[in-house]
Design an enzyme around this catalytic site. Structure first.
Site, PDB file in Angstrom:
ATOM      1  N   ARG A 199       0.982  -1.168  -0.009  1.00  0.00           N
ATOM      2  CA  ARG A 199       0.091  -0.141   0.154  1.00  0.00           C
ATOM      3  C   ARG A 199       1.034   1.375   0.148  1.00  0.00           C
ATOM      4  NH1 ARG A 199      -3.110  -2.902  -1.625  1.00  0.00           N
ATOM      5  NH2 ARG A 199      -5.476  -3.312  -0.775  1.00  0.00           N
ATOM      6  N   GLU A 253      -4.365   7.249  -5.099  1.00  0.00           N
ATOM      7  CA  GLU A 253      -4.706   6.753  -6.486  1.00  0.00           C
ATOM      8  C   GLU A 253      -5.995   6.891  -6.844  1.00  0.00           C
ATOM      9  OE1 GLU A 253      -3.986   2.136  -5.751  1.00  0.00           O
ATOM     10  OE2 GLU A 253      -1.927   2.769  -5.317  1.00  0.00           O
ATOM     11  N   HIS A 306      -0.378   0.183  -9.612  1.00  0.00           N
ATOM     12  CA  HIS A 306      -1.152  -0.631  -8.747  1.00  0.00           C
ATOM     13  C   HIS A 306      -1.576  -1.788  -9.519  1.00  0.00           C
ATOM     14  CE1 HIS A 306      -3.048  -0.855  -4.593  1.00  0.00           C
ATOM     15  NE2 HIS A 306      -2.555  -1.963  -5.094  1.00  0.00           N
TER      16      HIS A 306
END
Length: 307
Positions: free
Chosen positions: A233, A262, A281
């Site tokens: 994360r 994000e 990601h």
């Protein structure tokens, strides 16, 4: 919308066919990939789902209150930091994660980022395409014999540890909750990882206690020339501190697949820096992981609703 079947709301535009097949007794409604919070809130009020499968976005207390029938929030993945778990507990709503089902995909992404950093793959590729031949001047890092520290030893961390061991790296690991570790992982504390590791890779969930774990102080205590990998994360890293450490040379390279905010939005302090290898990601985004996470998320919903 059918009035006869309870609703499962999916915060995305799609779900694997194998997962939707499991949910055949429910009406599956999709919020869309770019659905904003207010839109999801309105959709929750309109459909009153009994379950929410979370792929994108966050689930807050007001969304839970908008759906009085809600019994379960199921994450399409392993990280539940985008779900207000305290609010769910108060409202007797179960929060479930598809733990471990994307371990292979994410561990492979961590390995890809590590190799890209150590071997300067993107930089050399760009130079070759521009017509340069840097054999006489370039030196890569050989990973065999180097020490790697893993923070987080769940399914992903342990799978990546096995890969690092195969590269003949010395593997140190920190995870106060990990049990029965394989012999090639040496359990240590955080201080030892900072002092002894040439590479540090993050594989832990984001919590209130470890947010910005990798800050200026953390990085200053690490070996000079560190390679930092993060497929967990983005909130684990103080991005301003990392940028400063890259400029100073304290960190030589970083490979990042997650970010504090994000989607990653330009302009960003990480842009235009050859010391950073970035991906959006997508560590867990493979064909197999997509199916595995969808099926696990659906099964978690069904398990809760069956009780």
């Amino acid at each position: 919308m059918s009035e006869s079947r309870p609703v499962i709301l999916v915060t995305a535009a799609d779900l694997a066919d194998q997962a939707t097949a499991l949910l055949k007794d429910f009406e599956v409604i999709y919020a869309g990939k770019q659905c904003q919070h207010d839109e999801m809130l309105a959709l929750a009020k309109k459909t009153n789902p009994v379950g929410i499968i979370v792929r994108y976005g966050s689930i807050s207390a007001d969304m839970m209150d908008a759906a009085p029938a809600l019994k379960v929030i199921s994450k399409h993945g392993s990280g539940t930091d985008t779900i207000d778990k305290d609010a769910a507990t108060v409202r007797n709503i179960a929060v479930k994660a598809a733990t471990g089902v994307n371990a292979a995909a994410v561990a492979e992404q961590a390995l890809a980022l590590l190799l890209a950093c150590a071997k300067s793959v993107p930089k050399l590729n760009a130079r070759m395409h521009a017509g340069y031949w840097d054999k006489a001047t370039h030196k890569s890092m050989e990973l065999g014999g180097r020490t790697i520290g893993l923070i987080g030893l769940g399914a992903i961390g342990q799978r990546f540890a096995k890969m690092a061991d195969a590269l003949e790296m010395r593997v140190l690991g920190f995870d106060p909750f990990a049990k029965a570790l394989p012999a090639y992982i040496q359990p240590v504390d955080i201080d030892t990882i900072q002092k002894e590791c040439d590479v540090i890779s993050l594989h832990c969930p984001l919590t209130a206690d470890n947010r910005n774990l990798v800050d200026a102080r953390f990085l200053s205590n690490c070996k000079t020339g560190l390679i930092l990998i993060n497929t967990a994360r983005g909130g684990l890293i103080d991005e301003t501190a990392l940028s400063a450490a890259l400029r100073s040379g304290q960190v030589a390279m970083a490979g990042l697949d997650s970010f504090a905010v994000e989607p990653f939005r330009a302009p960003h302090i990480f842009q235009e820096n050859e010391q950073l290898i970035l991906s959006p990601h997508i560590g867990g985004v493979t064909g197999a992981a997509y199916v595995n996470m969808g099926v696990a998320a659906a099964n978690n919903v069904l398990e809760v609703l069956a009780t």
